[in-house]
Design a protein around this motif. Structure first.
Motif, PDB file in Angstrom:
ATOM      1  N   ILE A 239      -1.399 -14.239   3.494  1.00 46.87           N
ATOM      2  CA  ILE A 239      -2.607 -13.767   2.809  1.00 46.87           C
ATOM      3  C   ILE A 239      -2.782 -12.268   3.027  1.00 46.87           C
ATOM      4  N   ALA A 240      -2.640 -11.831   4.276  1.00 46.23           N
ATOM      5  CA  ALA A 240      -2.771 -10.402   4.576  1.00 46.23           C
ATOM      6  C   ALA A 240      -1.735  -9.591   3.808  1.00 46.23           C
ATOM      7  N   ALA A 241      -0.502 -10.090   3.763  1.00 46.73           N
ATOM      8  CA  ALA A 241       0.568  -9.370   3.067  1.00 46.73           C
ATOM      9  C   ALA A 241       0.332  -9.334   1.565  1.00 46.73           C
ATOM     10  N   ALA A 242      -0.190 -10.426   1.003  1.00 48.71           N
ATOM     11  CA  ALA A 242      -0.426 -10.478  -0.443  1.00 48.71           C
ATOM     12  C   ALA A 242      -1.401  -9.390  -0.879  1.00 48.71           C
ATOM     13  N   TYR A 243      -2.392  -9.115  -0.056  1.00 47.82           N
ATOM     14  CA  TYR A 243      -3.316  -8.021  -0.376  1.00 47.82           C
ATOM     15  C   TYR A 243      -2.678  -6.662  -0.085  1.00 47.82           C
ATOM     16  N   ALA A 244      -1.944  -6.563   1.016  1.00 49.09           N
ATOM     17  CA  ALA A 244      -1.402  -5.272   1.440  1.00 49.09           C
ATOM     18  C   ALA A 244      -0.349  -4.734   0.480  1.00 49.09           C
ATOM     19  N   LEU A 245       0.416  -5.619  -0.169  1.00 49.32           N
ATOM     20  CA  LEU A 245       1.525  -5.152  -1.003  1.00 49.32           C
ATOM     21  C   LEU A 245       1.107  -4.757  -2.417  1.00 49.32           C
ATOM     22  N   LEU A 246      -0.154  -4.943  -2.763  1.00 44.32           N
ATOM     23  CA  LEU A 246      -0.602  -4.563  -4.100  1.00 44.32           C
ATOM     24  C   LEU A 246      -0.342  -3.078  -4.337  1.00 44.32           C
ATOM     25  N   ASP A 247       0.202  -2.753  -5.494  1.00 44.42           N
ATOM     26  CA  ASP A 247       0.533  -1.372  -5.886  1.00 44.42           C
ATOM     27  C   ASP A 247       1.758  -0.811  -5.171  1.00 44.42           C
ATOM     28  N   SER A 248       2.474  -1.621  -4.407  1.00 43.72           N
ATOM     29  CA  SER A 248       3.632  -1.113  -3.669  1.00 43.72           C
ATOM     30  C   SER A 248       4.902  -1.210  -4.515  1.00 43.72           C
ATOM     31  N   ASP A 249       5.742  -0.162  -4.440  1.00 44.93           N
ATOM     32  CA  ASP A 249       7.047  -0.197  -5.099  1.00 44.93           C
ATOM     33  C   ASP A 249       8.052  -1.013  -4.295  1.00 44.93           C
ATOM     34  N   GLU A 250       7.760  -1.223  -3.019  1.00 46.36           N
ATOM     35  CA  GLU A 250       8.646  -1.976  -2.129  1.00 46.36           C
ATOM     36  C   GLU A 250       7.855  -3.120  -1.495  1.00 46.36           C
ATOM     37  N   PRO A 251       7.420  -4.091  -2.299  1.00 45.91           N
ATOM     38  CA  PRO A 251       6.519  -5.121  -1.774  1.00 45.91           C
ATOM     39  C   PRO A 251       7.132  -5.991  -0.689  1.00 45.91           C
ATOM     40  N   VAL A 252       8.426  -6.292  -0.793  1.00 50.10           N
ATOM     41  CA  VAL A 252       9.042  -7.166   0.211  1.00 50.10           C
ATOM     42  C   VAL A 252       9.131  -6.453   1.555  1.00 50.10           C
ATOM     43  N   ALA A 253       9.551  -5.194   1.544  1.00 55.65           N
ATOM     44  CA  ALA A 253       9.640  -4.439   2.791  1.00 55.65           C
ATOM     45  C   ALA A 253       8.267  -4.300   3.441  1.00 55.65           C
ATOM     46  N   LEU A 254       7.239  -4.062   2.623  1.00 57.00           N
ATOM     47  CA  LEU A 254       5.888  -3.926   3.165  1.00 57.00           C
ATOM     48  C   LEU A 254       5.405  -5.262   3.731  1.00 57.00           C
ATOM     49  N   ALA A 255       5.647  -6.344   2.992  1.00 56.98           N
ATOM     50  CA  ALA A 255       5.244  -7.669   3.475  1.00 56.98           C
ATOM     51  C   ALA A 255       5.949  -8.006   4.784  1.00 56.98           C
TER      52      ALA A 255
END
Length: 575
Positions: A239-255
């Protein structure tokens, strides 16, 4: 500052009266925004601030659960500030009339600091977010209240309920997109479900429920326990990652960073780590489906993250979930793939059984070459392949060598073309195989029995050129070897599905320009998983992702058996 209209002024005065009459707080009220009901900040003369919440009449159990968990946390040390619950003067939750309806009134302390939503995403630390939620959940694991075992529509463990709701998405293309991603993720989670442990989680680490310090960079408080539930432990990180990765070009790395932070405080098992990204996708699907269901009701709050969630789903749709899973494993300090360690051990035990990939007499006096960033010896652009070839082979000859070795895990400056970089990311320059520099037309042999997975001409400039990939069996575990920069004659020598024996010629070293336009050499690489690649596989990676790729592309010298320092990163703990 906007001055409230007359009607709003009346409501603010009414809220202030409720705070005074039912909670003993005599002060002025100003409106805050929330997902349901009414929320006000109330300040009195002593400077203390409180939050007055007016919730729908049917939420008594939910409010009492929040009261109980706030009392529980007040005697613990979660590492961030938590609101305190202020009892009503009469003890029980008061029912009050407000704006023509009956509401339940309750009060918690007001915590200072801007919501994280006001902080630019570039200044946020996803690892800190995961760490904060992991530390909080570890404490919440000791909270025992029957009310946490409830059915919530936002609970990821209830993800199957979304199947019925996706018909609310009016756009058929988006409906199909969300439905497809939901099904692929539910299938994976269902397979892993027995390994997913349950615990009490906060359940809604969105950037409006996180307060930040004065500089806006550190999380100072977690608020709103309205979605507290006993659910899968890993769901909190998802859940935290789903919100944090919004607008990210690298969503998997951020998650993966969020997951690593959570894992550092409240460790997860391998099944939970594998379920993490599918659960992130389910949460994003949940956001867009619930938003679609609420659209006709004028529920603006449910739309806040909806469009960003659609964008994130679009980015994630084409991402390989296995690759993402491996990134998450590596971020948590595990081998990138479950196969990495057993395959490494299997190859090490059988190192004496493998046949040489080029003639043994060539490797017996091979010279290790330094092609790393900063090497002055071969400071020649890859665009000038003729000069680079002359320098390489002149160096090998002058050193009395019979072949040259380009090292594994070496960070190089040779890769300057657009093939190795994009506008938004660092260049791929970290070498994932071993290079064997020898004369063109030198035969290349299979080191062990295998089957031809592909024979492909990767003909772009500075690509592999003619490439062979073999599939092998390690006592029931498959792995792959790649042979790049071969001659065009190789393309007619093999065909996919063909069985090859140890020591059998599978091709010949090529020369420029037909070998990808490189000096004559064999690029030899060992992979634990092909991901979704066909006829190709990255031979270099971004240096910042070296920790992840080393588990996918293990040391080729386990098969070559060279008694030479051919691992450039052997003494570097970062790799």
């Amino acid at each position: 500052m906007t001055v409230p209209g007359a009607r709003e002024q009346e409501l603010l005065l009414a809220a202030a009266r409720i705070a005074r009459d039912h909670f003993g707080i005599d002060g002025t009220a100003s409106r805050l925004h929330g997902c349901e009901g009414h929320i006000f900040r109330v300040g009195n003369e002593d400077g203390r601030l409180w939050v007055l919440k007016l919730s729908p009449d049917g939420l008594t159990d939910s409010i009492e659960l929040q009261r109980n968990v706030l009392r529980f946390l007040s005697s613990r040390k979660p590492g961030v500030a938590i609101q305190t619950f202020r009892p009503a003067l009469g003890g029980n939750l008061p029912r009050v009339q407000f704006d023509g309806r009956q509401w339940l009134a309750w009060m918690v302390s007001f915590l200072p600091g801007p919501v994280q939503a006001s902080t630019p995403r570039s200044q946020r630390s996803p690892r800190e977010l995961g760490s904060v939620m992991g530390r909080l959940d570890k404490i919440l694991s000791g909270f025992d209240d029957d009310s946490v075992r409830r059915h919530l529509r936002w609970d990821l463990a209830q993800g199957k309920d979304l199947r019925a709701g996706r018909k609310a998405i009016k756009d058929p293309v988006r409906r199909e997109q969300a439905g497809g991603m939901l099904e692929r993720s539910l299938t994976i989670v269902d397979r892993l479900q027995k390994g997913l442990r349950k615990s009490v989680i906060h359940g809604d680490a969105n950037d409006y429920n996180l307060l930040t310090s004065g500089d806006g960079k550190s999380i100072s408080a977690v608020i709103d326990f309205g979605d507290l539930v006993e659910s899968w432990r890993v769901a909190e990180a998802a859940i935290a990652a789903a919100y944090a990765l919004l607008d990210s070009d690298e969503p998997v790395a951020l998650a993966a960073e969020v997951l690593a932070g959570y894992h550092s405080q409240w460790p997860l098992n391998e099944a939970e780590i594998e379920a993490f990204l599918p659960l992130v996708e389910i949460r994003l699907c949940m956001t867009v489906i619930h938003a679609a269901m609420a659209a006709d009701d004028g529920d603006e709050y449910s739309q806040i993250h909806a469009e960003d969630a659609w964008c994130a789903l679009g980015v994630l749709e084409d991402r390989n979930l296995c690759r993402g899973h491996y990134q998450c494993r590596a971020a948590c300090g595990l081998d990138s793939t479950p196969q990495t360690r057993p395959l490494t051990q299997w190859l090490a035990k059988r190192s004496a059984d493998f046949r040489p990939v080029i003639a043994e007499n060539l490797l017996s006096s091979a010279i290790v070459l330094d092609l790393s960033v900063g090497s002055e010896e071969f400071a020649v652009s890859s665009d000038d392949v003729e000069t680079l070839t002359e320098k390489l082979f002149a160096h090998i000859e002058s050193a009395g060598g019979t072949a040259g070795i380009g090292r594994y895990r070496e960070n190089r400056s040779l890769y300057q073309s657009e093939l190795f970089r994009s506008a938004s990311t660092e260049a791929r320059s970290f070498h994932l195989g071993l290079d064997l520099f020898a004369a063109a037309d030198t035969p290349v042999m299979a080191p062990l029995d295998g089957k031809v997975l592909s024979v492909t001409d990767n003909a772009r400039d500075l690509d592999y050129g003619p490439t062979v990939i073999l599939q092998h069996d390690a006592d029931g575990q498959e792995f792959f070897t790649l042979y790049g920069h071969l001659s065009p004659a190789t393309l007619d020598h093999l065909e996919p599905g063909q069985e090859v024996g140890a020591g059998e010629t599978i091709g010949w070293i090529g020369t420029y320009p037909s070998n990808g336009n490189w000096p004559p050499h064999l690029h030899f690489q060992v992979m634990t998983d092909m991901l979704d690649y066909q006829g190709d596989f990255p031979g270099v990676a971004r240096p910042s992702e070296a920790w992840y790729w080393r588990g996918l592309c293990i040391d080729p010298n386990l098969m070559l058996g060279l008694d030479l320092p051919v691992d450039a990163a052997q003494d570097d703990p970062r790799h």
